[in-house]
Write an enzyme that holds these catalytic residues in place. Structure first.
Site, PDB file in Angstrom:
ATOM      1  N   ALA A  82       0.767  -1.357  -0.080  1.00  0.00           N
ATOM      2  CA  ALA A  82      -0.111  -0.053  -0.047  1.00  0.00           C
ATOM      3  C   ALA A  82       0.931   1.147  -0.044  1.00  0.00           C
ATOM      4  O   ALA A  82       1.647   1.499   0.967  1.00  0.00           O
ATOM      5  CB  ALA A  82      -0.957  -0.070   1.130  1.00  0.00           C
ATOM      6  N   VAL A  83       0.880   2.079  -1.197  1.00  0.00           N
ATOM      7  CA  VAL A  83       1.580   3.168  -1.127  1.00  0.00           C
ATOM      8  C   VAL A  83       0.792   4.175  -1.257  1.00  0.00           C
ATOM      9  O   VAL A  83      -0.281   4.267  -2.097  1.00  0.00           O
ATOM     10  CB  VAL A  83       2.641   3.352  -2.666  1.00  0.00           C
ATOM     11  CG1 VAL A  83       3.639   4.365  -2.488  1.00  0.00           C
ATOM     12  CG2 VAL A  83       3.102   1.772  -2.773  1.00  0.00           C
ATOM     13  N   ILE A  84       0.785   5.180  -0.108  1.00  0.00           N
ATOM     14  CA  ILE A  84      -0.207   6.151   0.162  1.00  0.00           C
ATOM     15  C   ILE A  84       0.488   7.369   0.067  1.00  0.00           C
ATOM     16  O   ILE A  84       1.434   7.697   0.644  1.00  0.00           O
ATOM     17  CB  ILE A  84      -0.834   5.675   1.519  1.00  0.00           C
ATOM     18  CG1 ILE A  84      -1.530   4.206   1.556  1.00  0.00           C
ATOM     19  CG2 ILE A  84      -1.908   7.045   1.717  1.00  0.00           C
ATOM     20  CD1 ILE A  84      -2.128   3.994   2.974  1.00  0.00           C
ATOM     21  N   THR A  88       5.466  13.961   1.009  1.00  0.00           N
ATOM     22  CA  THR A  88       6.811  14.094   0.153  1.00  0.00           C
ATOM     23  C   THR A  88       6.609  13.536  -1.057  1.00  0.00           C
ATOM     24  O   THR A  88       5.566  12.685  -1.174  1.00  0.00           O
ATOM     25  CB  THR A  88       7.821  13.334   1.233  1.00  0.00           C
ATOM     26  OG1 THR A  88       7.359  12.063   1.053  1.00  0.00           O
ATOM     27  CG2 THR A  88       7.707  13.597   2.617  1.00  0.00           C
ATOM     28  N   HIS A  90       8.205  10.868  -2.013  1.00  0.00           N
ATOM     29  CA  HIS A  90       8.416   9.483  -1.579  1.00  0.00           C
ATOM     30  C   HIS A  90       7.260   8.352  -2.443  1.00  0.00           C
ATOM     31  O   HIS A  90       7.907   7.519  -3.238  1.00  0.00           O
ATOM     32  CB  HIS A  90       8.585   9.259  -0.293  1.00  0.00           C
ATOM     33  CG  HIS A  90       9.447   8.343   0.070  1.00  0.00           C
ATOM     34  ND1 HIS A  90      10.974   8.378   0.085  1.00  0.00           N
ATOM     35  CD2 HIS A  90       9.162   6.982   0.431  1.00  0.00           C
ATOM     36  CE1 HIS A  90      11.139   7.410   0.427  1.00  0.00           C
ATOM     37  NE2 HIS A  90      10.519   6.164   0.743  1.00  0.00           N
ATOM     38  N   PHE A 115      -0.422  -7.909  -9.562  1.00  0.00           N
ATOM     39  CA  PHE A 115      -0.033  -6.676  -8.824  1.00  0.00           C
ATOM     40  C   PHE A 115      -1.064  -6.219  -7.943  1.00  0.00           C
ATOM     41  O   PHE A 115      -2.116  -5.807  -8.536  1.00  0.00           O
ATOM     42  CB  PHE A 115       0.239  -5.618  -9.989  1.00  0.00           C
ATOM     43  CG  PHE A 115       0.944  -4.193  -9.304  1.00  0.00           C
ATOM     44  CD1 PHE A 115       2.210  -4.332  -9.010  1.00  0.00           C
ATOM     45  CD2 PHE A 115       0.036  -3.256  -9.652  1.00  0.00           C
ATOM     46  CE1 PHE A 115       2.736  -3.253  -8.547  1.00  0.00           C
ATOM     47  CE2 PHE A 115       0.583  -1.797  -9.154  1.00  0.00           C
ATOM     48  CZ  PHE A 115       2.052  -1.984  -8.515  1.00  0.00           C
ATOM     49  N   ARG A 129     -10.233  -0.231  -0.208  1.00  0.00           N
ATOM     50  CA  ARG A 129      -9.809  -1.331  -1.230  1.00  0.00           C
ATOM     51  C   ARG A 129      -9.113  -2.595  -0.547  1.00  0.00           C
ATOM     52  O   ARG A 129      -8.503  -3.523  -1.014  1.00  0.00           O
ATOM     53  CB  ARG A 129      -8.631  -0.835  -2.189  1.00  0.00           C
ATOM     54  CG  ARG A 129      -9.400   0.300  -3.318  1.00  0.00           C
ATOM     55  CD  ARG A 129      -8.483   1.258  -3.925  1.00  0.00           C
ATOM     56  NE  ARG A 129      -9.006   1.875  -4.765  1.00  0.00           N
ATOM     57  CZ  ARG A 129      -9.824   3.099  -4.492  1.00  0.00           C
ATOM     58  NH1 ARG A 129     -10.252   3.310  -3.370  1.00  0.00           N
ATOM     59  NH2 ARG A 129     -10.316   3.817  -5.520  1.00  0.00           N
TER      60      ARG A 129
HETATM   61  N1  INI Z   1       6.537   1.860   1.580  1.00  0.00           N
HETATM   62  C1  INI Z   1       5.174   1.441   0.996  1.00  0.00           C
HETATM   63  O1  INI Z   1       4.882   0.247   1.207  1.00  0.00           O
HETATM   64  N2  INI Z   1       4.073   2.442   1.224  1.00  0.00           N
HETATM   65  C2  INI Z   1       4.379   3.793   1.366  1.00  0.00           C
HETATM   66  O2  INI Z   1       3.469   4.522   1.045  1.00  0.00           O
HETATM   67  C3  INI Z   1       5.679   4.198   1.406  1.00  0.00           C
HETATM   68  N3  INI Z   1       6.045   5.764   1.762  1.00  0.00           N
HETATM   69  O3  INI Z   1       5.222   6.519   1.360  1.00  0.00           O
HETATM   70  O4  INI Z   1       6.960   5.767   2.142  1.00  0.00           O
HETATM   71  C4  INI Z   1       6.791   3.203   1.605  1.00  0.00           C
HETATM   72  N4  INI Z   1       8.131   3.502   1.914  1.00  0.00           N
HETATM   73  C5  INI Z   1       8.984   2.605   2.137  1.00  0.00           C
HETATM   74  C6  INI Z   1       9.787   1.912   1.126  1.00  0.00           C
HETATM   75  O5  INI Z   1       9.201   1.267   0.641  1.00  0.00           O
HETATM   76  C7  INI Z   1      11.138   1.472   1.728  1.00  0.00           C
HETATM   77  O6  INI Z   1      10.666   0.326   2.517  1.00  0.00           O
HETATM   78  C8  INI Z   1      12.070   2.143   2.433  1.00  0.00           C
HETATM   79  O7  INI Z   1      12.361   3.277   1.441  1.00  0.00           O
HETATM   80  C9  INI Z   1      13.446   1.452   2.797  1.00  0.00           C
HETATM   81  O8  INI Z   1      14.008   1.035   1.450  1.00  0.00           O
END
Ligand code: INI
Length: 156
Positions: A82-84, A88, A90, A115, A129
């Site tokens: 889950a990438v929220i 930032t 990121h 996926f 979801r």
């Molecule tokens: N990893 C996620 O799975 N979801 C996110 O929303 C997320 N954000 O937003 O930072 C996230 N970051 C961590 C990344 O996946 C790595 O584990 C980290 O950067 C170390 O490599």
């Protein structure tokens, strides 16, 4: 006109399925993993043929999917995370790399990979979801994988 038509069956049978799930946002991703396991078992899969691997975040998913796909021990793999979107940038880096990485492993190895990584603008959208009003995308990813495992085996 009769044509030869091929479609995958939704039957887990003896399939060996790997699930790679990110712990980041685990309150969402654990629901996705539950949904994926439930889908496989409801379609005749054996729990002992399902291997669940947890990684720190979605960024780490592709390298593990790659190792599992190359091992020959799995008929298909499900990527769950889950990438929220936050304050930032990121989000954009993680979302882009996990999707590109997983797609590329599937094409390189020929092992079907589905996926189930959510990319959402808010926690609410992710919750919707992960087993609430928009269903469970882990379940959906597992169903797509079962279809693709059978389809690719028919194509030979
Ligand atoms: N990893 C996620 O799975 N979801 C996110 O929303 C997320 N954000 O937003 O930072 C996230 N970051 C961590 C990344 O996946 C790595 O584990 C980290 O950067 C170390 O490599």
């Amino acid at each position: 006109m009769d044509v030869r038509s091929i479609e995958g069956k939704l039957d887990a049978g003896e399939s060996r399925v790997g699930i790679v799930v990110a712990r980041f946002n685990s309150f969402i991703t654990e629901r996705l993993a539950e949904g994926a396991v439930d889908c496989i078992v409801r379609h005749g899969g054996a729990p002992e043929r399902i291997t669940l691997v947890r990684v720190p975040g979605s960024w780490e998913i592709p390298i593990v999917v790659q190792k599992m796909a190359g091992s020959g021990a799995y008929d298909g793999i499900i990527a769950l995370g889950a990438v929220i979107r936050g304050a930032t940038p990121h989000f954009d880096y993680v979302a882009a790399e996990v999707s590109k990485g997983v797609a590329s492993v599937g094409l390189q190895t020929g092992v079907p990979i589905s996926f189930g990584v959510l990319t959402t603008d808010s926690i609410e959208q992710a919750v919707e979801r992960a087993g609430t009003k928009a269903g469970n995308k882990g379940w959906d990813a597992a169903l797509g994988l079962l279809e693709m495992i059978d389809l690719l085996s028919q194509i030979g």
